[in-house]
Design a protein around this motif. Structure first.
Motif, PDB file in Angstrom:
ATOM      1  N   MET A  79     -17.501 -44.644  23.709  1.00 32.71           N
ATOM      2  CA  MET A  79     -17.756 -45.623  24.771  1.00 32.71           C
ATOM      3  C   MET A  79     -16.449 -46.034  25.427  1.00 32.71           C
ATOM      4  O   MET A  79     -15.377 -45.933  24.832  1.00 32.71           O
ATOM      5  CB  MET A  79     -18.463 -46.856  24.213  1.00 32.71           C
ATOM      6  CG  MET A  79     -17.612 -47.725  23.309  1.00 32.71           C
ATOM      7  SD  MET A  79     -18.518 -49.112  22.580  1.00 32.71           S
ATOM      8  CE  MET A  79     -19.283 -48.281  21.171  1.00 32.71           C
ATOM      9  N   ARG A  83     -19.814 -58.136  24.747  1.00 31.10           N
ATOM     10  CA  ARG A  83     -18.990 -56.960  24.966  1.00 31.10           C
ATOM     11  C   ARG A  83     -17.861 -57.373  25.904  1.00 31.10           C
ATOM     12  O   ARG A  83     -17.976 -58.351  26.638  1.00 31.10           O
ATOM     13  CB  ARG A  83     -19.815 -55.794  25.535  1.00 31.10           C
ATOM     14  CG  ARG A  83     -20.885 -55.340  24.539  1.00 31.10           C
ATOM     15  CD  ARG A  83     -21.564 -54.030  24.922  1.00 31.10           C
ATOM     16  NE  ARG A  83     -22.642 -53.737  23.983  1.00 31.10           N
ATOM     17  CZ  ARG A  83     -22.477 -53.124  22.812  1.00 31.10           C
ATOM     18  NH1 ARG A  83     -21.269 -52.715  22.455  1.00 31.10           N
ATOM     19  NH2 ARG A  83     -23.487 -52.904  22.006  1.00 31.10           N
ATOM     20  N   THR A 130     -13.366 -46.380  20.544  1.00 29.23           N
ATOM     21  CA  THR A 130     -13.728 -45.916  21.882  1.00 29.23           C
ATOM     22  C   THR A 130     -13.988 -44.416  21.929  1.00 29.23           C
ATOM     23  O   THR A 130     -13.864 -43.784  22.973  1.00 29.23           O
ATOM     24  CB  THR A 130     -12.634 -46.292  22.899  1.00 29.23           C
ATOM     25  OG1 THR A 130     -11.369 -45.824  22.425  1.00 29.23           O
ATOM     26  CG2 THR A 130     -12.580 -47.798  23.094  1.00 29.23           C
ATOM     27  N   THR A 146     -24.357 -62.482  28.497  1.00 30.76           N
ATOM     28  CA  THR A 146     -24.394 -61.119  27.977  1.00 30.76           C
ATOM     29  C   THR A 146     -25.821 -60.615  27.957  1.00 30.76           C
ATOM     30  O   THR A 146     -26.780 -61.392  28.058  1.00 30.76           O
ATOM     31  CB  THR A 146     -23.792 -61.060  26.558  1.00 30.76           C
ATOM     32  OG1 THR A 146     -23.664 -59.688  26.153  1.00 30.76           O
ATOM     33  CG2 THR A 146     -24.668 -61.803  25.539  1.00 30.76           C
ATOM     34  N   THR A 186     -17.086 -46.881  36.808  1.00 29.17           N
ATOM     35  CA  THR A 186     -17.137 -46.289  35.473  1.00 29.17           C
ATOM     36  C   THR A 186     -16.723 -44.826  35.542  1.00 29.17           C
ATOM     37  O   THR A 186     -16.828 -44.183  36.589  1.00 29.17           O
ATOM     38  CB  THR A 186     -18.543 -46.392  34.881  1.00 29.17           C
ATOM     39  OG1 THR A 186     -19.455 -45.643  35.697  1.00 29.17           O
ATOM     40  CG2 THR A 186     -19.007 -47.838  34.810  1.00 29.17           C
ATOM     41  N   HIS A 216     -25.810 -51.515  29.092  1.00 31.45           N
ATOM     42  CA  HIS A 216     -25.541 -52.939  28.897  1.00 31.45           C
ATOM     43  C   HIS A 216     -25.640 -53.703  30.218  1.00 31.45           C
ATOM     44  O   HIS A 216     -26.239 -54.785  30.286  1.00 31.45           O
ATOM     45  CB  HIS A 216     -24.154 -53.118  28.292  1.00 31.45           C
ATOM     46  CG  HIS A 216     -23.767 -54.545  28.045  1.00 31.45           C
ATOM     47  ND1 HIS A 216     -24.374 -55.319  27.073  1.00 31.45           N
ATOM     48  CD2 HIS A 216     -22.856 -55.356  28.653  1.00 31.45           C
ATOM     49  CE1 HIS A 216     -23.844 -56.537  27.087  1.00 31.45           C
ATOM     50  NE2 HIS A 216     -22.923 -56.576  28.036  1.00 31.45           N
ATOM     51  N   SER A 264     -17.788 -54.124  21.446  1.00 35.18           N
ATOM     52  CA  SER A 264     -18.266 -55.444  21.036  1.00 35.18           C
ATOM     53  C   SER A 264     -17.112 -56.417  20.867  1.00 35.18           C
ATOM     54  O   SER A 264     -16.001 -56.034  20.498  1.00 35.18           O
ATOM     55  CB  SER A 264     -19.018 -55.341  19.708  1.00 35.18           C
ATOM     56  OG  SER A 264     -20.179 -54.563  19.854  1.00 35.18           O
ATOM     57  N   ALA A 300     -17.003 -51.643  26.978  1.00 34.88           N
ATOM     58  CA  ALA A 300     -18.287 -51.732  26.273  1.00 34.88           C
ATOM     59  C   ALA A 300     -18.140 -52.091  24.803  1.00 34.88           C
ATOM     60  O   ALA A 300     -19.145 -52.281  24.106  1.00 34.88           O
ATOM     61  CB  ALA A 300     -19.047 -50.407  26.405  1.00 34.88           C
ATOM     62  N   LYS A 335     -23.249 -46.370  27.310  1.00 34.55           N
ATOM     63  CA  LYS A 335     -23.451 -47.685  26.700  1.00 34.55           C
ATOM     64  C   LYS A 335     -23.130 -48.802  27.684  1.00 34.55           C
ATOM     65  O   LYS A 335     -23.830 -49.823  27.727  1.00 34.55           O
ATOM     66  CB  LYS A 335     -22.599 -47.820  25.438  1.00 34.55           C
ATOM     67  CG  LYS A 335     -22.860 -49.105  24.677  1.00 34.55           C
ATOM     68  CD  LYS A 335     -22.379 -49.020  23.236  1.00 34.55           C
ATOM     69  CE  LYS A 335     -23.273 -48.119  22.411  1.00 34.55           C
ATOM     70  NZ  LYS A 335     -22.943 -48.144  20.969  1.00 34.55           N
ATOM     71  N   LEU A 336     -22.099 -48.603  28.484  1.00 39.68           N
ATOM     72  CA  LEU A 336     -21.725 -49.608  29.479  1.00 39.68           C
ATOM     73  C   LEU A 336     -22.820 -49.753  30.537  1.00 39.68           C
ATOM     74  O   LEU A 336     -23.220 -50.862  30.890  1.00 39.68           O
ATOM     75  CB  LEU A 336     -20.401 -49.218  30.129  1.00 39.68           C
ATOM     76  CG  LEU A 336     -19.727 -50.257  31.015  1.00 39.68           C
ATOM     77  CD1 LEU A 336     -19.378 -51.502  30.215  1.00 39.68           C
ATOM     78  CD2 LEU A 336     -18.486 -49.675  31.668  1.00 39.68           C
TER      79      LEU A 336
END
Length: 424
Positions: free
Chosen positions: A26, A38, A23, A275, A59, A69, A32, A30, A65-66
């Motif tokens: 990210m 995720r 982390t 996803t 957030t 996604h 994987s 987020a 990245k989140l």
């Protein structure tokens, strides 16, 4: 006027520091999981499977990245003209700006978002748990009991109850008391951090306590509601639920997906997990490849042997390489002649030829023994490991490393090799 019976507020801003280097770039939701997903996919899928079409995702830490996604929520059918999914970061206000300082403070700072839907009920979720749950059944329970607050709980072994927030209930499941990590628990009903609030109760509790530093549900809002005499009920959940907050629990949860009879089944038709997946070609298995009891993501090329492992998408595993009890994330490349054991390889990492991991004696990690433990080897996102090196247990590697970083071609157990800033 826009009107929604129940909206969901999904807390997804945590760093997840106990996941260590995974982390560093990210937020935990987020990260994987399970080859193609995720972590945040699970509560989001639960929402749409439960008929909830309005979700605010809060957030804060490393959100790029989140946010990418989630997008506009198409994979979860949350791309709605009214409602849908909305990403809610902290923002500048006329009267001042502050980060989210607690779970309930984050929700309070988005009061205007919630009010715009005139909800009867608000569902509070965490973005970092693995489970399948029908929130509609929980709402039915809430209504049947005329509850002001319903807290999802699950039975845990009494000897483990001291690790959780514990609810004490009467025979009707009304909460009479609760204890945070009690030394001598009086119940084994552990809070899952999932709440349904009736709107009037919720709004009043948030506004009354808005100036409390680090406003939190477990420490402040729930005790306030109890002390005020609100009707608090415990909704018992008996399915699979896993907090993947540590590297060990994260590795275990992935390994549980590939049990002969998995406790958590990704292949059920009636409760799908959705996803944001790329359009990729099928997997390819080379002439001498062998795969047993493993998950392999789309677009991966397997030329070696994979046993009891979770392999992500677009992964390459070279000839004469053996991967056991490991997690290999999207885009990673493991070259020829390697032997990987109990190793987590993060996204786009590259491992050269003839690399061996997880060998040698068990020695505590020198920098973060409480994080890099249980014999795991963790190789960070975009890291590079040169050819012909041997790596011990409880090791973390980050950045572009070279042969000179491995004296005598070895990285002993318990070592941390962090060349941060050099990863591409």
């Amino acid at each position: 006027m826009v009107k929604k019976e129940m909206i969901a507020m999904l807390l997804a801003g945590g760093r997840g520091s106990r996941l260590g280097i995974l982390t560093s770039r990210m937020a935990k939701p987020a990260v994987s999981f399970g080859g193609k997903y995720r972590i945040i996919d699970f509560p989001l899928s639960n929402c749409i499977n439960s008929g909830i079409d309005t979700v605010g995702v809060l957030t804060q830490y490393m959100p790029l990245k989140l946010n990418t996604h989630i997008g506009i929520g198409i994979p979860w059918d949350l791309d709605k003209l009214v409602g849908g999914v909305s990403v809610l970061p902290p923002y500048e206000k006329i009267e001042g700006t502050e980060w989210y300082t607690g779970t309930a403070n984050a929700i309070y700072q988005n009061m205007s978002y919630m009010e715009s839907f005139h909800p009867d009920y608000v569902l509070i979720l965490s973005g970092d748990h693995i489970y399948k749950m029908d929130y509609e059944s929980m709402l039915d329970f809430h209504k049947e009991n005329n509850a002001d607050v319903t807290i999802a709980v699950m039975p845990v072994p009494m000897e483990e109850a001291k690790r959780f927030g514990i609810m004490i209930t009467d025979e009707d499941r009304r909460i009479t008391d609760f204890e945070e990590k009690p030394a001598h628990p009086r119940s084994n009903l552990a809070s899952m951090g999932i709440y349904i609030f009736s709107w009037k109760t919720f709004k009043e509790a948030l506004e009354t306590n808005k100036d409390t530093p680090g406003l939190d549900f477990g420490q402040h809002i729930i005790p306030y509601c109890r002390d005020k005499g609100e009707r608090l009920y415990a909704y018992e959940f008996n399915g699979y639920w896993k907090d993947v907050g540590t590297l060990t629990s994260y590795w275990e949860a992935n390994m549980q997906l590939i049990d002969i009879v998995p406790e958590f089944n990704l292949y059920e038709e009636y409760w799908k997990i959705y996803t944001n997946a790329e359009c990729l070609p099928p997997q390819y298995y080379g002439y001498n490849s062998r795969v047993e009891r493993s998950i392999v993501g789309e677009g991966s090329e397997i030329y070696g042997q994979v046993y009891n492992s979770v392999i992500g998408c677009n992964v390459m595993i070279g000839e004469n390489t053996v991967v056991r009890d490991s997690i290999i994330m999207n885009g990673a490349q493991i070259h020829s002649g390697c032997s990987l054991s109990k190793t987590i390889v993060a996204e786009r990492a590259l491992i050269g030829d003839n690399v061996i991991t997880g060998e040698g004696s068990y020695i505590d990690n020198e920098t973060e023994p409480s994080i890099y433990r249980d014999g795991l080897v963790v190789i960070a996102e975009d890291a590079r490991v040169p050819s012909n090196v041997r790596i011990g247990k409880n090791v973390m590697i980050n950045g572009i490393t070279e042969a000179a970083d491995y004296p005598g071609g070895r990285l002993e157990s318990g070592r941390t090799l962090n060349k941060e800033g050099e990863a591409v």
